[in-house]
Design an enzyme around this catalytic site. Structure first.
Site, PDB file in Angstrom:
ATOM      1  CG  ASP A 187      -2.409   0.819  -3.006  1.00  0.00           C
ATOM      2  OD1 ASP A 187      -1.248   1.285  -2.940  1.00  0.00           O
ATOM      3  OD2 ASP A 187      -3.285   1.118  -2.174  1.00  0.00           O
ATOM      4  CG  ASN A 188      -1.420   4.410  -4.313  1.00  0.00           C
ATOM      5  OD1 ASN A 188      -2.473   4.120  -3.752  1.00  0.00           O
ATOM      6  ND2 ASN A 188      -0.340   4.789  -3.634  1.00  0.00           N
ATOM      7  CE  LYS A 232      -2.949   7.561  -1.833  1.00  0.00           C
ATOM      8  NZ  LYS A 232      -2.827   7.272  -0.387  1.00  0.00           N
ATOM      9  CG  ASP A 283      -2.085   0.891   1.146  1.00  0.00           C
ATOM     10  OD1 ASP A 283      -2.081   1.783   0.282  1.00  0.00           O
ATOM     11  OD2 ASP A 283      -3.021   0.729   1.946  1.00  0.00           O
ATOM     12  CG  ASP A 284      -0.121   5.001   0.096  1.00  0.00           C
ATOM     13  OD1 ASP A 284      -0.934   4.731  -0.793  1.00  0.00           O
ATOM     14  OD2 ASP A 284      -0.323   5.881   0.951  1.00  0.00           O
ATOM     15  CE  LYS A 294      -6.398   0.650   2.524  1.00  0.00           C
ATOM     16  NZ  LYS A 294      -5.410   1.733   2.257  1.00  0.00           N
ATOM     17  NE  ARG A 307      -6.306  -1.181  -1.391  1.00  0.00           N
ATOM     18  CZ  ARG A 307      -5.340  -1.792  -0.701  1.00  0.00           C
ATOM     19  NH1 ARG A 307      -5.527  -3.033  -0.300  1.00  0.00           N
ATOM     20  NH2 ARG A 307      -4.239  -1.160  -0.393  1.00  0.00           N
ATOM     21  CG  HIS A 341      -1.827   3.796   3.756  1.00  0.00           C
ATOM     22  ND1 HIS A 341      -2.372   4.577   4.740  1.00  0.00           N
ATOM     23  CD2 HIS A 341      -2.492   4.111   2.620  1.00  0.00           C
ATOM     24  CE1 HIS A 341      -3.340   5.333   4.226  1.00  0.00           C
ATOM     25  NE2 HIS A 341      -3.429   5.071   2.936  1.00  0.00           N
ATOM     26  CG  HIS A 396     -10.167   1.413   1.429  1.00  0.00           C
ATOM     27  ND1 HIS A 396      -9.246   2.306   0.971  1.00  0.00           N
ATOM     28  CD2 HIS A 396     -11.099   2.147   2.079  1.00  0.00           C
ATOM     29  CE1 HIS A 396      -9.576   3.538   1.309  1.00  0.00           C
ATOM     30  NE2 HIS A 396     -10.711   3.464   1.987  1.00  0.00           N
ATOM     31  CB  CYS A 405      -6.391   2.943  -1.657  1.00  0.00           C
ATOM     32  SG  CYS A 405      -6.942   1.559  -0.664  1.00  0.00           S
TER      33      CYS A 405
END
Length: 552
Positions: free
Chosen positions: A343-344, A386, A45-46, A142, A87, A237, A144, A83
């Site tokens: 994810d980004n 991002k 994540d991130d 996660k 996903r 993240h 989300h 995010c």
């Protein structure tokens, strides 16, 4: 006459053949189909494009790099800049708005075609499709993607799950954020507090997700089923957190600063062949800070912040090592496909200064954002971050490891064909021998948008029928072969030849107006077809994604 001779010859042959030889042979049984692979998708994540060692980073990631050395590294793989949209696309094989996730989980725009704040019934998920094909399906980490009835992991096809509603959870007793889910996890859809004894005492999130993932793999093996495991890490993240011993390893390692470390990462990328020598390093944005202009105390502050980030990434690597060792011990590794991606792009939120919160930084009460300056390093060699659709916002590593399925001659090599998270669904449907449905749960299901990556595992060509498209917060892009058109909210369309200029340094919009016009028209058609709403804001945003005039 000829028929008579043939019959006579056959009779003579039969008479001369011993009785044992004339006994009818048993039919050869058909070759047994190879067992379908277990599948693990690991999403961080991130995290930026260059943080893994195998993508040029200085953060030690030996376990992930070992998978890269024995597998495939994709050099032009893409996510959806944020995010929830990533996903949604990853799990459904649809573009985000088609899946109902034109923005983050929870945002429902009245009369919207594509921003519903949760997965839409017109989308089916990988676990729903694979479970119909006999797979055991599980996730840890996660979610989300909505948590109203009908949108939880359980309702969306996972047999077993330990999920965080929105993310940001590293410790059982960390400082609560504004979202109500910070102190709650879901076990198979049932809410439990983060300090519930069943989770263990003083856990760290990255370890927790991995331990439960290994537990789920064991359950699948006990049931003698192939499994699909979605391991969706929170790290790295914000608010960044990591064990103190891990953070201590990295303090002082970043005193050289982001400018020098970017140059070093870029040099390693060129040396390993990830980025060609003609792919220049993007300049520092005007809104970023020159490291040499900082006072000693400021440098120490930034070094301490990046140490937390590096520790979080390194802990993900350790967890991957634990997972691989677990699979190997149970003799499952050879026929398990592992995919690792982000994810980004690197996250510049909080701007050039970053954010820390209470000491100790990286502890359960802190609130560390490394900010835009360190995000430049994370996204080496690309521009932007991002939120945005320049390469720094949407380019992700993708490592594929599958000893039984990836040709030996390809292991350790690069796959340079552009790919996208929408390609994961068709790839897994093919490998699992599953059927993608036209209807599911009483709803018509949209066709998959992506292309299977499976041919690349044996040196074949990935067959894509249409360009790749993006939209997020009014930021747009089209990737059609070697060409990419990109537009930032309130800005002009730009055009780049990615074969010669992957880092988007030379805008060819004025030199190729007809090509750009055609690509914009293709984007418009795609947006109308895939339920993309016109973004409600018109004003440009800062380089880190905040409204103009905001410091963070």
């Amino acid at each position: 006459m000829r028929r008579t001779l043939l019959l006579a010859a056959l009779a003579a042959t039969t008479a001369a053949t011993p009785l044992l030889a004339r006994t009818p042979a048993k039919p050869t049984p058909p070759a047994e189909a190879p067992p379908r692979p277990n599948i693990i998708v690991i999403l961080v994540d991130d995290m930026g494009f260059s943080d893994f060692g195998s993508y040029g980073g200085e953060i030690p990631t030996p376990n992930i790099d070992a998978l890269a050395k024995d597998g495939l590294r994709f050099t032009q793989f893409y996510n959806n800049a944020r995010c929830s949209p990533t996903r949604a696309a990853l799990l459904t094989g649809l573009n985000p708005h088609q899946a109902g996730m034109g923005y983050l989980s929870g945002l429902r725009l009245p009369q919207s075609r594509g921003t519903h704040g949760q997965l839409h019934p017109r989308a089916v998920t990988i676990p729903q499709v694979l479970r119909e094909a006999g797979y055991f399906t599980a996730m840890a980490g996660k979610w989300h993607l909505g948590n109203t009835p009908g949108t939880t992991p359980v309702a969306r096809g996972f047999d077993r799950s330990l999920s965080a509603i929105a993310g940001g959870i590293y410790y059982p007793k960390q400082a609560a954020r504004s979202d109500a889910g910070t102190r709650t996890l879901l076990v198979d859809g049932r809410p439990i507090r983060t300090d519930d004894p069943m989770l263990g005492k003083d856990w760290y999130g990255t370890d927790l997700w991995t331990q439960w993932g290994m537990k789920f793999a064991d359950e699948a093996q006990a049931k003698k089923k192939p499994f699909f495991l979605y391991l969706a890490h929170v790290a790295p993240h914000f608010p960044l957190m990591a064990p103190e011993a891990d953070i201590a390893r990295f303090r002082g390692k970043y005193m050289a600063g982001w400018d020098q470390l970017r140059r070093e990462r870029h040099a390693r990328q060129q040396q390993m062949g990830l980025i060609g020598p003609h792919k220049g390093l993007t300049p520092r944005p005007q809104s970023a800070t020159e490291w040499d202009s900082l006072a000693p105390a400021q440098r120490e502050r930034f070094d301490a912040m990046m140490a937390v980030y590096a520790a979080a990434v390194a802990r993900v690597d350790k967890s991957v090592g634990d997972l691989v060792a677990h699979l190997r011990e149970r003799k499952m590794l050879d026929n398990t496909l592992i995919l690792i991606m982000s994810d980004n792009g690197g996250n510049a939120e909080s701007g050039p200064r970053g954010r820390t919160g209470p000491a100790p930084w990286g502890g359960p009460q802190s609130n560390v954002f490394v900010g835009m300056n360190w995000a430049m390093l994370q996204n080496t060699p690309f521009r932007s971050f991002k939120h945005f659709t320049a390469e720094g916002g949407i380019a992700t590593p993708l490592i594929a490891h599958w000893p039984r399925g990836i040709a030996a001659k390809l292991r350790g090599s690069f796959e340079r064909t552009p790919g996208h998270v929408i390609d994961v669904m068709p790839s897994l449907v093919q490998l699992a021998g599953a059927r993608y449905p036209a209807r599911f749960g009483g709803h018509a299901i949209l066709p998959m948008e992506g292309a299977s990556l499976v041919p690349a595992f044996t040196g074949g060509q990935i067959e894509r029928r249409q360009p790749l498209f993006w939209e997020h917060e009014g930021n747009k892009a089209v990737r059609d072969g070697q060409w990419k058109a990109v537009q930032r909210l309130a800005g002009p369309w730009e055009l780049y030849d990615m074969a010669a200029d992957r880092t988007e340094l030379r805008d060819l919009a004025k030199h190729e107006p007809a090509r750009l016009k055609a690509m914009i028209a293709a984007w418009d058609d795609w947006a109308a077809r895939t339920f993309v709403d016109e973004w409600h804001e018109k004003a440009a945003r800062t380089d880190w994604g905040a409204p103009m005039g905001s410091d963070d």
